[in-house]
Scaffold this active site. Structure first.
Site, PDB file in Angstrom:
ATOM      1  N   ASP A 172       0.879  -1.075   0.157  1.00  0.00           N
ATOM      2  CA  ASP A 172       0.110  -0.135   0.025  1.00  0.00           C
ATOM      3  C   ASP A 172       0.788   1.378  -0.073  1.00  0.00           C
ATOM      4  O   ASP A 172       0.394   2.052   0.562  1.00  0.00           O
ATOM      5  CB  ASP A 172      -1.152  -0.062   1.168  1.00  0.00           C
ATOM      6  CG  ASP A 172      -1.775  -1.198   1.474  1.00  0.00           C
ATOM      7  OD1 ASP A 172      -2.161  -1.907   0.341  1.00  0.00           O
ATOM      8  OD2 ASP A 172      -2.132  -1.785   2.403  1.00  0.00           O
ATOM      9  N   LYS A 209       2.006   2.014  -5.179  1.00  0.00           N
ATOM     10  CA  LYS A 209       2.646   1.370  -6.441  1.00  0.00           C
ATOM     11  C   LYS A 209       1.853   1.785  -7.769  1.00  0.00           C
ATOM     12  O   LYS A 209       2.564   2.050  -8.669  1.00  0.00           O
ATOM     13  CB  LYS A 209       3.085  -0.025  -6.114  1.00  0.00           C
ATOM     14  CG  LYS A 209       4.066  -0.459  -5.224  1.00  0.00           C
ATOM     15  CD  LYS A 209       4.184  -1.918  -5.143  1.00  0.00           C
ATOM     16  CE  LYS A 209       2.917  -2.623  -4.561  1.00  0.00           C
ATOM     17  NZ  LYS A 209       2.845  -2.432  -3.044  1.00  0.00           N
ATOM     18  N   LYS A 211      -0.129   4.276  -8.430  1.00  0.00           N
ATOM     19  CA  LYS A 211       0.091   5.541  -8.806  1.00  0.00           C
ATOM     20  C   LYS A 211       1.320   5.450  -9.724  1.00  0.00           C
ATOM     21  O   LYS A 211       1.435   6.276 -10.863  1.00  0.00           O
ATOM     22  CB  LYS A 211      -0.025   6.623  -7.889  1.00  0.00           C
ATOM     23  CG  LYS A 211       0.414   7.947  -8.465  1.00  0.00           C
ATOM     24  CD  LYS A 211       0.348   9.116  -7.547  1.00  0.00           C
ATOM     25  CE  LYS A 211       1.198  10.018  -8.487  1.00  0.00           C
ATOM     26  NZ  LYS A 211       1.350  11.313  -7.870  1.00  0.00           N
ATOM     27  N   ALA A 228      -3.798  -7.799  -3.783  1.00  0.00           N
ATOM     28  CA  ALA A 228      -3.426  -6.659  -4.134  1.00  0.00           C
ATOM     29  C   ALA A 228      -4.261  -5.750  -4.585  1.00  0.00           C
ATOM     30  O   ALA A 228      -5.274  -6.072  -5.302  1.00  0.00           O
ATOM     31  CB  ALA A 228      -2.275  -6.536  -5.230  1.00  0.00           C
ATOM     32  N   GLY A 229      -4.103  -4.462  -4.279  1.00  0.00           N
ATOM     33  CA  GLY A 229      -5.188  -3.601  -4.887  1.00  0.00           C
ATOM     34  C   GLY A 229      -4.424  -2.090  -5.255  1.00  0.00           C
ATOM     35  O   GLY A 229      -4.035  -1.358  -4.550  1.00  0.00           O
ATOM     36  N   HIS A 230      -4.087  -1.835  -6.613  1.00  0.00           N
ATOM     37  CA  HIS A 230      -3.328  -0.758  -7.098  1.00  0.00           C
ATOM     38  C   HIS A 230      -4.092   0.215  -7.698  1.00  0.00           C
ATOM     39  O   HIS A 230      -4.816   0.105  -8.642  1.00  0.00           O
ATOM     40  CB  HIS A 230      -2.256  -1.204  -8.329  1.00  0.00           C
ATOM     41  CG  HIS A 230      -1.301  -2.236  -7.906  1.00  0.00           C
ATOM     42  ND1 HIS A 230      -0.236  -2.716  -8.393  1.00  0.00           N
ATOM     43  CD2 HIS A 230      -1.025  -2.701  -6.365  1.00  0.00           C
ATOM     44  CE1 HIS A 230       0.577  -3.571  -7.673  1.00  0.00           C
ATOM     45  NE2 HIS A 230       0.105  -3.533  -6.453  1.00  0.00           N
ATOM     46  N   THR A 251      -5.993 -11.525   3.447  1.00  0.00           N
ATOM     47  CA  THR A 251      -7.038 -10.760   2.766  1.00  0.00           C
ATOM     48  C   THR A 251      -8.289 -11.746   2.412  1.00  0.00           C
ATOM     49  O   THR A 251      -9.343 -11.314   1.918  1.00  0.00           O
ATOM     50  CB  THR A 251      -6.687 -10.108   1.470  1.00  0.00           C
ATOM     51  OG1 THR A 251      -5.890 -11.285   0.702  1.00  0.00           O
ATOM     52  CG2 THR A 251      -5.554  -9.438   1.619  1.00  0.00           C
ATOM     53  N   GLN A 270       2.095  -5.953  -3.155  1.00  0.00           N
ATOM     54  CA  GLN A 270       2.781  -6.025  -1.721  1.00  0.00           C
ATOM     55  C   GLN A 270       3.937  -5.347  -1.518  1.00  0.00           C
ATOM     56  O   GLN A 270       4.224  -4.408  -2.371  1.00  0.00           O
ATOM     57  CB  GLN A 270       2.798  -7.566  -1.052  1.00  0.00           C
ATOM     58  CG  GLN A 270       1.316  -8.172  -1.042  1.00  0.00           C
ATOM     59  CD  GLN A 270       0.964  -8.641  -2.192  1.00  0.00           C
ATOM     60  OE1 GLN A 270       1.548  -9.325  -2.719  1.00  0.00           O
ATOM     61  NE2 GLN A 270      -0.452  -8.795  -2.564  1.00  0.00           N
ATOM     62  N   THR A 279       2.711 -12.535   3.184  1.00  0.00           N
ATOM     63  CA  THR A 279       2.116 -12.823   2.280  1.00  0.00           C
ATOM     64  C   THR A 279       2.840 -14.128   1.630  1.00  0.00           C
ATOM     65  O   THR A 279       4.039 -14.595   2.257  1.00  0.00           O
ATOM     66  CB  THR A 279       1.759 -12.043   1.219  1.00  0.00           C
ATOM     67  OG1 THR A 279       0.844 -12.723   0.008  1.00  0.00           O
ATOM     68  CG2 THR A 279       2.940 -11.602   0.326  1.00  0.00           C
ATOM     69  N   THR A 316      -8.348  -3.527  -1.300  1.00  0.00           N
ATOM     70  CA  THR A 316      -9.197  -4.759  -1.650  1.00  0.00           C
ATOM     71  C   THR A 316     -10.089  -4.974  -0.534  1.00  0.00           C
ATOM     72  O   THR A 316     -11.180  -5.578  -0.761  1.00  0.00           O
ATOM     73  CB  THR A 316      -7.975  -5.881  -1.569  1.00  0.00           C
ATOM     74  OG1 THR A 316      -7.028  -5.354  -2.709  1.00  0.00           O
ATOM     75  CG2 THR A 316      -8.573  -7.203  -2.069  1.00  0.00           C
ATOM     76  N   ARG A 357     -10.432  -2.696   5.040  1.00  0.00           N
ATOM     77  CA  ARG A 357      -9.877  -2.774   6.306  1.00  0.00           C
ATOM     78  C   ARG A 357      -8.904  -1.671   6.643  1.00  0.00           C
ATOM     79  O   ARG A 357      -8.134  -0.979   5.777  1.00  0.00           O
ATOM     80  CB  ARG A 357      -8.844  -3.866   6.469  1.00  0.00           C
ATOM     81  CG  ARG A 357      -9.793  -5.208   6.599  1.00  0.00           C
ATOM     82  CD  ARG A 357      -8.716  -6.394   6.996  1.00  0.00           C
ATOM     83  NE  ARG A 357      -7.905  -6.447   6.075  1.00  0.00           N
ATOM     84  CZ  ARG A 357      -6.756  -7.587   6.194  1.00  0.00           C
ATOM     85  NH1 ARG A 357      -6.632  -8.365   7.393  1.00  0.00           N
ATOM     86  NH2 ARG A 357      -6.164  -7.781   5.319  1.00  0.00           N
TER      87      ARG A 357
HETATM   88  P1  IMP Z   1      -2.549 -12.894   1.998  1.00  0.00           P
HETATM   89  O1  IMP Z   1      -1.605 -12.251   1.026  1.00  0.00           O
HETATM   90  O2  IMP Z   1      -3.871 -12.549   1.851  1.00  0.00           O
HETATM   91  O3  IMP Z   1      -2.286 -14.165   2.432  1.00  0.00           O
HETATM   92  O4  IMP Z   1      -2.238 -11.910   3.356  1.00  0.00           O
HETATM   93  C1  IMP Z   1      -1.368 -12.165   4.291  1.00  0.00           C
HETATM   94  C2  IMP Z   1      -0.885 -10.680   4.947  1.00  0.00           C
HETATM   95  O5  IMP Z   1      -0.198  -9.739   3.731  1.00  0.00           O
HETATM   96  C3  IMP Z   1      -1.847  -9.969   5.603  1.00  0.00           C
HETATM   97  O6  IMP Z   1      -1.332  -9.118   6.685  1.00  0.00           O
HETATM   98  C4  IMP Z   1      -2.476  -9.161   4.626  1.00  0.00           C
HETATM   99  O7  IMP Z   1      -3.168  -7.813   4.981  1.00  0.00           O
HETATM  100  C5  IMP Z   1      -1.178  -8.596   3.876  1.00  0.00           C
HETATM  101  N1  IMP Z   1      -1.489  -8.127   2.481  1.00  0.00           N
HETATM  102  C6  IMP Z   1      -1.656  -9.165   1.346  1.00  0.00           C
HETATM  103  N2  IMP Z   1      -2.047  -8.063   0.432  1.00  0.00           N
HETATM  104  C7  IMP Z   1      -1.514  -7.025   0.601  1.00  0.00           C
HETATM  105  C8  IMP Z   1      -1.499  -5.913   0.073  1.00  0.00           C
HETATM  106  O8  IMP Z   1      -1.757  -5.632  -1.166  1.00  0.00           O
HETATM  107  N3  IMP Z   1      -1.262  -4.536   0.722  1.00  0.00           N
HETATM  108  C9  IMP Z   1      -0.977  -4.598   2.177  1.00  0.00           C
HETATM  109  N4  IMP Z   1      -1.169  -6.013   2.537  1.00  0.00           N
HETATM  110  C10 IMP Z   1      -1.314  -6.997   2.064  1.00  0.00           C
END
Ligand code: IMP
Length: 428
Positions: free
Chosen positions: A13, A16, A18, A41-43, A130, A224, A239, A300, A303
């Site tokens: 977050d 990236k 932008k 991910a959410g870009h 997530t 990430q 992750t 995404t 939260r």
């Molecule tokens: P997962 O990737 O869904 O398995 O999540 C594992 C950890 O990575 C958790 O703490 C998520 O909140 C964090 N996480 C996964 N993707 C992102 C992202 O794009 N931005 C920020 N945190 C992420």
């Protein structure tokens, strides 16, 4: 020919989306590649075509004529990809350049279900994922029990699906069996997915090797951030993919080259979503201000993100792992009203001063930050386009971060829009 690799330097977050969109508008890449993660991910991107959140598709989808590749390191949830493609088309974006690696693993219904059962079983030790089934999908990849895009059309693919379906049904807690779709329903959904991605699926590694040979510009986009890397992050609360520069090779099939620019993205403060140690976390008014002014809510999952001061110990570690050519500082403008801004320059762990992060999350949780205080600039900065026009206190803050992290800042982002960007002499 240059390969530009964009890496998140913190816990994700960092902005990236932008920055990749900005870089794409500057360097006009011929190819863009997402190389790790999935729809976790959410870009977020705001450009002349509108506001977008991309989960799987690289930001080069907005670059006219570019080929945008979902690389082999990405795990794809079929439904999420189709929705993303549809939304782009509805907004008038040309997605004819989208290509998908036939080696990508697919996220299956059992991955999400297994993940929810695993998180529940972890209790206090939960990761705070997530919930997209990312971890179980990568686990199956390593266990050689995955289903890949290539299997959709390969001989024996449907038999494999049936076998995996039955094995996973046995593995799931009985109370979750009712949440599994029927096999026929899953087959139908995957056939439809296969039809909708027809013509886009190829061996993308070969496409990228050829692009390099032809001297094309490549832009590789990580998801990430370094601190969520499965090897070097704050394990086990990370992750499941390689989020560093090393993941870019692994997730594309491209070997390292001499002509690479590796760009690290850092927020002027730090955020984290999910569980895990966070030494500089602010559970006070300053943390609240960062969250509200910075709109620190997940792109995404929605939260609320945990917020804290810039952690130079972690940032220096991230730089060592990636050897960044230069870094981008984003969202400093969020701190425009702060009187004092703190930087964590070292940790104190049981009376010992540390300048690199400890290996375990438990030790990290015990680290007490050693802070340096810097005066805030207390004036708006989003309208500024030249470094020399920034308030001196903000210039000093940036210069101090450069010293502490050990790498030059090449760009400063002062707002979500493409034009709200300052390029420094380092890269112009
Ligand atoms: P997962 O990737 O869904 O398995 O999540 C594992 C950890 O990575 C958790 O703490 C998520 O909140 C964090 N996480 C996964 N993707 C992102 C992202 O794009 N931005 C920020 N945190 C992420």
């Amino acid at each position: 020919m240059t390969t530009t690799i964009v890496i998140g330097g913190q816990w994700g977050d960092e902005g990236k989306g932008k920055i990749v969109d900005y870089l794409a508008s500057e360097i006009n890449p011929d190819f863009g590649v997402r190389f790790n993660g999935g729809a976790n991910a959410g870009h977020s991107i705001e450009n002349n075509l509108g506001s977008f959140v991309l989960h799987l598709i690289p930001a080069t989808i907005f670059t006219p004529g570019a080929i945008s590749v979902i690389g082999n390191g990405v795990v794809i949830e079929p439904g999420a990809l189709l929705v993303e493609m549809k939304k782009l088309v509805e907004k008038g974006v040309d997605i004819s350049g989208l290509r998908i690696s036939d080696r990508c693993h697919l996220i299956m219904p059992w991955h999400r279900l297994r993940e929810s059962a695993e998180e529940a079983a972890r209790g206090k030790e939960k990761i705070g994922t997530t919930g997209r089934g990312i971890g179980p999908c990568y686990a199956d990849k390593a266990a050689r029990e995955g289903f890949r895009v290539a299997d959709l059309s390969a001989k024996g693919g449907w038999e494999l699906l049936e076998d995996l379906y039955n094995r996973n049904l046995k593995r799931l807690p009985v109370e979750l069996h009712g949440s599994m779709p029927a096999l026929e329903q899953l087959q139908k959904m995957l056939r439809d997915f296969d039809r909708q991605i027809a013509g886009r699926v190829i061996q993308t590694e070969a496409l990228l090797w050829k692009a390099r040979l032809q001297g094309k510009q490549l832009l590789l986009e990580g998801a990430q951030g370094v601190l969520l890397d499965v090897d070097f992050g704050t394990y086990p609360r990370v992750t499941s993919s390689s989020t560093t520069r090393l993941g870019a090779y692994h997730g594309t099939g491209l070997p390292p080259s001499d002509d690479e620019v590796v760009v690290g993205i850092f927020k002027g403060y730090v955020t984290r979503v999910g569980e895990g140690a966070f030494p500089t976390e602010l559970n006070d008014q300053n943390g609240h201000k960062l969250r509200e002014i910075g709109h620190e809510y997940g792109a995404t999952t929605g939260r609320a993100r945990r917020c804290g001061w810039f952690d130079a110990v972690q940032a220096r570690y991230a730089h060592r792992l990636n050897d960044f050519s230069w870094i981008v500082l984003t969202k400093n403008d969020v701190m425009d009203t702060f009187g004092t801004i703190r930087i964590c320059v070292a940790y104190n762990l049981d009376g010992v001063e540390l300048v690199t992060p400890p290996t375990t999350d438990r030790d990290l949780a015990k680290c007490v930050p050693v802070y340096q205080d810097m005066p805030g600039w207390q004036t708006p900065t989003s309208h500024i386009r030249h470094f020399a026009d920034l308030p001196i206190a903000m210039q000093n803050y940036c210069r101090r971060l450069e010293e502490l992290v050990g790498v030059q800042i090449g760009m400063i982002s002062v707002g979500p829009k493409r034009e709200e960007t300052i390029k420094l002499a380092t890269i112009s």
